[in-house]
Design an enzyme around this catalytic site. Structure first.
Site, PDB file in Angstrom:
ATOM      1  N   GLU A 267      37.741 108.967  16.518  1.00 23.30           N
ATOM      2  CA  GLU A 267      38.422 108.296  15.408  1.00 23.30           C
ATOM      3  C   GLU A 267      37.345 108.039  14.378  1.00 23.30           C
ATOM      4  O   GLU A 267      36.416 107.266  14.622  1.00 23.30           O
ATOM      5  CB  GLU A 267      39.041 107.004  15.925  1.00 23.30           C
ATOM      6  CG  GLU A 267      39.965 106.372  14.933  1.00 23.30           C
ATOM      7  CD  GLU A 267      39.897 104.887  15.058  1.00 23.30           C
ATOM      8  OE1 GLU A 267      40.135 104.357  16.142  1.00 23.30           O
ATOM      9  OE2 GLU A 267      39.563 104.265  14.032  1.00 23.30           O
ATOM     10  N   CYS A 304      39.011  99.999  10.826  1.00 20.79           N
ATOM     11  CA  CYS A 304      39.328 101.400  10.527  1.00 20.79           C
ATOM     12  C   CYS A 304      40.616 101.502   9.727  1.00 20.79           C
ATOM     13  O   CYS A 304      40.850 102.485   9.041  1.00 20.79           O
ATOM     14  CB  CYS A 304      39.412 102.206  11.819  1.00 20.79           C
ATOM     15  SG  CYS A 304      39.880 101.259  13.240  1.00 20.79           S
TER      16      CYS A 304
HETATM   17  P1  NAP Z   1      27.962 105.741  14.326  1.00 14.97           P
HETATM   18  O1  NAP Z   1      26.683 105.758  13.585  1.00 14.97           O
HETATM   19  O2  NAP Z   1      28.822 106.933  14.195  1.00 14.97           O
HETATM   20  O3  NAP Z   1      27.617 105.493  15.864  1.00 14.97           O
HETATM   21  C1  NAP Z   1      28.623 105.454  16.871  1.00 14.97           C
HETATM   22  C2  NAP Z   1      28.019 105.870  18.196  1.00 14.97           C
HETATM   23  O4  NAP Z   1      27.693 107.257  18.179  1.00 14.97           O
HETATM   24  C3  NAP Z   1      26.722 105.154  18.525  1.00 14.97           C
HETATM   25  O5  NAP Z   1      26.679 104.972  19.922  1.00 14.97           O
HETATM   26  C4  NAP Z   1      25.660 106.142  18.101  1.00 14.97           C
HETATM   27  O6  NAP Z   1      24.484 106.025  18.832  1.00 14.97           O
HETATM   28  C5  NAP Z   1      26.328 107.461  18.420  1.00 14.97           C
HETATM   29  N1  NAP Z   1      25.887 108.538  17.535  1.00 14.97           N
HETATM   30  C6  NAP Z   1      26.076 108.587  16.184  1.00 14.97           C
HETATM   31  N2  NAP Z   1      25.588 109.744  15.708  1.00 14.97           N
HETATM   32  C7  NAP Z   1      25.093 110.427  16.749  1.00 14.97           C
HETATM   33  C8  NAP Z   1      24.460 111.686  16.887  1.00 14.97           C
HETATM   34  N3  NAP Z   1      24.226 112.465  15.824  1.00 14.97           N
HETATM   35  N4  NAP Z   1      24.066 112.077  18.105  1.00 14.97           N
HETATM   36  C9  NAP Z   1      24.284 111.290  19.172  1.00 14.97           C
HETATM   37  N5  NAP Z   1      24.867 110.086  19.119  1.00 14.97           N
HETATM   38  C10 NAP Z   1      25.278 109.653  17.925  1.00 14.97           C
HETATM   39  O7  NAP Z   1      28.849 104.514  13.916  1.00 14.97           O
HETATM   40  P2  NAP Z   1      28.486 102.962  13.817  1.00 14.97           P
HETATM   41  O8  NAP Z   1      27.092 102.704  14.259  1.00 14.97           O
HETATM   42  O9  NAP Z   1      29.538 102.246  14.519  1.00 14.97           O
HETATM   43  O10 NAP Z   1      28.640 102.590  12.296  1.00 14.97           O
HETATM   44  C11 NAP Z   1      28.077 103.341  11.277  1.00 14.97           C
HETATM   45  C12 NAP Z   1      29.144 103.717  10.275  1.00 14.97           C
HETATM   46  O11 NAP Z   1      30.278 104.262  10.971  1.00 14.97           O
HETATM   47  C13 NAP Z   1      29.751 102.583   9.484  1.00 14.97           C
HETATM   48  O12 NAP Z   1      28.996 102.253   8.370  1.00 14.97           O
HETATM   49  C14 NAP Z   1      31.089 103.141   9.120  1.00 14.97           C
HETATM   50  O13 NAP Z   1      30.975 103.955   7.987  1.00 14.97           O
HETATM   51  C15 NAP Z   1      31.475 104.000  10.270  1.00 14.97           C
HETATM   52  N6  NAP Z   1      32.451 103.386  11.189  1.00 14.97           N
HETATM   53  C16 NAP Z   1      33.744 103.721  11.038  1.00 14.97           C
HETATM   54  C17 NAP Z   1      34.690 103.186  11.890  1.00 14.97           C
HETATM   55  C18 NAP Z   1      36.115 103.552  11.764  1.00 14.97           C
HETATM   56  O14 NAP Z   1      36.895 103.047  12.526  1.00 14.97           O
HETATM   57  N7  NAP Z   1      36.482 104.409  10.856  1.00 14.97           N
HETATM   58  C19 NAP Z   1      34.330 102.298  12.886  1.00 14.97           C
HETATM   59  C20 NAP Z   1      32.977 101.967  13.028  1.00 14.97           C
HETATM   60  C21 NAP Z   1      32.057 102.545  12.169  1.00 14.97           C
HETATM   61  P3  NAP Z   1      23.280 105.068  18.336  1.00 14.97           P
HETATM   62  O15 NAP Z   1      23.838 103.680  18.308  1.00 14.97           O
HETATM   63  O16 NAP Z   1      22.259 105.245  19.401  1.00 14.97           O
HETATM   64  O17 NAP Z   1      22.870 105.553  17.014  1.00 14.97           O
END
Ligand code: NAP
Length: 508
Positions: A267, A304
Site C-alpha cells: 500500500e 494514507c
Molecule cells: P518507507 O521508507 O517506505 O519504509 C517502509 C519500510 O520499508 C521500512 O521498514 C524500510 O526499512 C523498508 N524499506 C524502504 N525502502 C527500502 C528498500 N529500498 N529496501 C529495503 N527496505 C526498504 O516508509 P516510511 O519510513 O514509513 O515513511 C517514509 C515515507 O513513506 C513517508 O514520508 C510517506 O511519504 C510514505 N508513507 C506512506 C504511507 C501511506 O500509507 N501511503 C504510510 C507511511 C509512509 P528501513 O526502516 O530500514 O529504512
C-alpha cells in the site's frame, strides 16, 4: 485496567521462540522520553526466521481453524495485559497522543477478534463441490472439490504511521495468521519499543497455545538489507507492506525479479481527492471546508487516506469553502510528526508543490525538525494538467485546492488522476446527473468511493476495501483492511477424486 508499567525494552529480536541479541545496535529516536538501545537486524536472522516459519507451516498450515481463532483471541488477551505500557512507549516513540494509541490498540484487538470470528464461520474457504458423474457421456466427470489453502510463510513490513494497527500485530499479521500462514515481521525503526512489546504479546500467545515457535518472528529494523533479504528469501510466499512509493516499488520489483516471483501487497501513495459538486458547495460549502480541515490534520496528516486534494468549481461558493478551510487550518497548532525523516520529506513535498507554475499559497506553515503545521495551496485545473508532480502525495497536513471552470473540467481532473485508495464526492440531490457521470470515472481510480464524508477513519469490517489501482496499491484485486484481506494469503487448491479419508478437515 492493567497495571503493567514500567516497560523497559530489552532491545532483542524475536526469532522462533528466542530473544536474540544482535551484534550491532541502534538507538531509538523518541519524540519524548528516553531513547533505548535495539539490536540491528541482519540477513542471517532473516534466514533463521524463514527456516523456522517453514517448519512451523507444516503444522500451522494444517491446523484446525478453531485453534487459530483461539490463538488470535489469546493475542488479544496478551495485548490487553500490556495496555498501559503499549500506550506509554507508543506515545513516546511516535509523538502521537495517548488517545490515538488507545484508539489504535482498540482497533488492533478488534481486528484480531474479527478474523477469529471470520475463520470460525468458514465461508472464507469458499468451498465448492462438483460431484462425479460417472454416467456422463461422452466422458464421465470426476469428483472435484476446491477450497482456499494458506500459501506458506509471509513477510510483513511494519508501517511507520500505524504503530499498532498496521505493524507487528496489525491487519497484515492478523489476516495471515488467521489464514494459517506463519509471519516474519520486519519492524519499523521509528517505533522499535512498541514493536517489541507487541511481539512479547504474540510470543506469549504462541507459548500459551502450544504452537510451533516459528509461527512468528520479529526482526528489528536498522538495515536495508534485512528488507531486501526478506522479500527475496525462497521460503517467503508473499509480502505485506505499507510505506513509501519509492521503498515499496523497490521491494515490489525485487519480488517480481525472483526466480519464482511472489505477490507483493504494497500500500503506497494516495492523495484521496474530493470532488465538490455545485449543489453541495452552495448548500454547505463552509461546513465541508471546516470538515476537510479537521480530516486533513488528523494525526498530523499522516494517514494514507488523508484527503489531500479538493476539486471545486470557481465562484463565490468555492471561495467560501476555501476560506472556511483556511480559517480552520489556521487554528491548528504545530504537530509532532512520526520521524524527522518524514517531517523533512513533508517539507520537501510541500516546497515542490508550492513551486509549481500557477500554485498560490493560501496558508504556509513554519515547521522545524519533527514539527509541522498545515499548508493550504491552490491551483487552476489548467495549471494542474501541465504538471503531473502536483498530483503526487506530500505525506502530511497539506491541502491543494484545484479550481475548475466547468463540470467537464472536473471530470478531466478525475481522469488525470493515478490510482487512489479513496475518492469522495460531496453532493446534493440536484447533483445527481453530474454524479452519475463522475462515478464511473472514479470507480476506475479508487478502491473506495464515498459520498458526503471524509475518508480518514477506515472501518474494519466485511465490506471494506483499502486498496486500489497503482500506486495506491501494487495489487488492485486486494485490500489490506477488512476480512477480504485474508484472500492475499490463500490460494485455491482443487482435489480431484481424492478420498474423504485424506482430505483436509476443513473440506468435509
Ligand atoms: P518507507 O521508507 O517506505 O519504509 C517502509 C519500510 O520499508 C521500512 O521498514 C524500510 O526499512 C523498508 N524499506 C524502504 N525502502 C527500502 C528498500 N529500498 N529496501 C529495503 N527496505 C526498504 O516508509 P516510511 O519510513 O514509513 O515513511 C517514509 C515515507 O513513506 C513517508 O514520508 C510517506 O511519504 C510514505 N508513507 C506512506 C504511507 C501511506 O500509507 N501511503 C504510510 C507511511 C509512509 P528501513 O526502516 O530500514 O529504512
Amino acid at each position: 485496567m492493567s497495571n503493567d508499567l514500567p516497560f523497559i525494552p530489552h532491545g532483542r529480536h524475536f526469532i522462533a521462540g528466542e530473544r536474540i541479541e544482535g551484534q550491532t545496535h541502534f538507538q531509538s529516536a523518541p519524540a519524548d522520553g528516553p531513547a533505548h538501545t535495539f539490536s540491528v537486524g541482519t540477513p542471517a536472522l532473516v534466514e533463521d526466521a524463514c527456516q523456522a516459519a517453514e517448519e512451523a507451516f507444516r503444522s500451522f498450515g494444517h491446523s484446525w481453524r478453531e485453534d487459530r481463532a483461539v490463538f488470535l483471541e489469546t493475542i488479544v488477551e496478551e495485548i490487553e495485559a500490556r495496555a498501559e505500557s503499549i500506550t506509554e512507549i507508543g506515545t513516546q516513540e511516535t509523538g502521537l497522543p495517548a488517545t490515538r494509541l488507545v484508539g489504535e490498540r482498540g482497533r488492533t484487538v478488534t481486528q484480531l477478534q474479527l478474523f477469529a470470528d471470520h475463520i470460525r464461520r468458514g465461508d472464507y474457504l469458499d468451498r465448492r463441490h462438483d460431484p462425479s458423474q460417472p454416467e456422463r457421456k461422452p466422458a464421465p466427470r470426476p469428483d472435484l472439490r476446491v477450497m482456499q489453502r494458506p500459501i506458506g510463510p509471509v513477510a510483513v513490513f511494519g508501517a511507520s504511521n500505524f504503530p499498532l494497527a498496521f505493524s507487528v500485530a496489525g491487519g497484515d499479521t492478523a489476516s495471515a495468521l488467521a489464514a494459517g500462514c506463519p509471519v516474519v515481521v520486519k519492524g519499523h525503526s521509528a517505533h522499535p519499543g512498541t514493536s517489541e512489546i507487541v511481539a512479547e504479546a504474540i510470543f506469549a500467545a504462541v507459548r500459551r497455545c502450544g504452537l510451533h515457535p516459528g509461527v512468528f518472528s520479529l526482526i528489528q529494523g536498522g538495515r536495508r538489507d534485512v528488507g531486501t533479504a526478506l522479500v527475496q528469501h525462497p521460503l517467503i510466499r508473499a509480502v505485506g507492506f505499507t510505506g513509501s512509493i519509492s521503498g515499496g516499488r523497490a521491494l515490489f520489483d525485487l519480488c517480481a525479479a525472483r526466480r519464482d516471483p511472489i505477490p507483493f501487497f504494497g500500500e503506497l501513495g494516495s492523495v484521496n481527492p474530493m470532488f465538490l459538486l455545485p449543489g453541495a458547495l452552495a448548500e454547505r460549502g463552509e461546513a465541508i471546508g471546516a470538515g476537510w480541515a479537521a480530516s486533513l490534520t488528523m494525526g498530523a496528516g499522516q494517514f494514507c487516506t488523508n484527503p489531500g486534494i479538493a476539486v471545486v468549481m470557481r465562484g463565490p461558493d468555492g471561495e467560501a469553502f476555501v476560506e472556511a478551510a483556511r480559517r480552520e487550518l489556521g487554528k491548528i497548532e504545530s504537530q509532532v510528526m512520526l520521524t524527522e525523516g518524514i517531517a523533512s520529506a513533508y517539507r520537501a513535498g510541500r516546497d515542490r508543490i508550492a513551486a509549481g507554475t500557477g500554485v498560490r499559497s493560501l496558508l504556509t506553515s513554519t515547521c522545524d525538525l519533527r514539527n509541522t503545521a498545515p499548508d493550504l495551496l491552490q491551483v487552476s485545473a489548467q495549471d494542474w494538467f501541465r504538471d503531473e508532480a502536483l498530483a503526487e502525495e506530500a505525506f502530511g497536513p497539506l491541502g491543494l485546492v484545484v479550481t475548475v471552470d466547468s463540470l467537464d473540467e472536473m471530470r478531466d481532473v478525475a481522469r488525470s488522476l493515478q490510482g487512489q485508495l479513496t475518492a469522495t464526492i460531496h453532493m446534493e440531490e440536484v447533483d445527481s446527473k453530474p454524479v452519475r457521470e463522475l462515478l464511473p470515472i472514479l470507480e476506475r481510480k479508487a478502491g473506495r468511493v464515498l459520498a458526503n464524508g471524509f475518508p480518514t477513519g477506515v472501518e474494519v469490517c466485511d465490506a471494506m476495501v483499502h486498496g486500489g489501482p497503482y500506486p495506491a496499491s501494487t495489487n488492485f484485486g486486494a485490500t489490506s483492511v477488512g476480512t477480504l484481506s485474508i484472500r492475499r494469503w490463500l490460494r485455491p487448491v482443487c482435489y480431484q477424486d481424492m478420498p474423504d479419508s485424506v482430505l483436509p478437515r476443513d473440506l468435509l
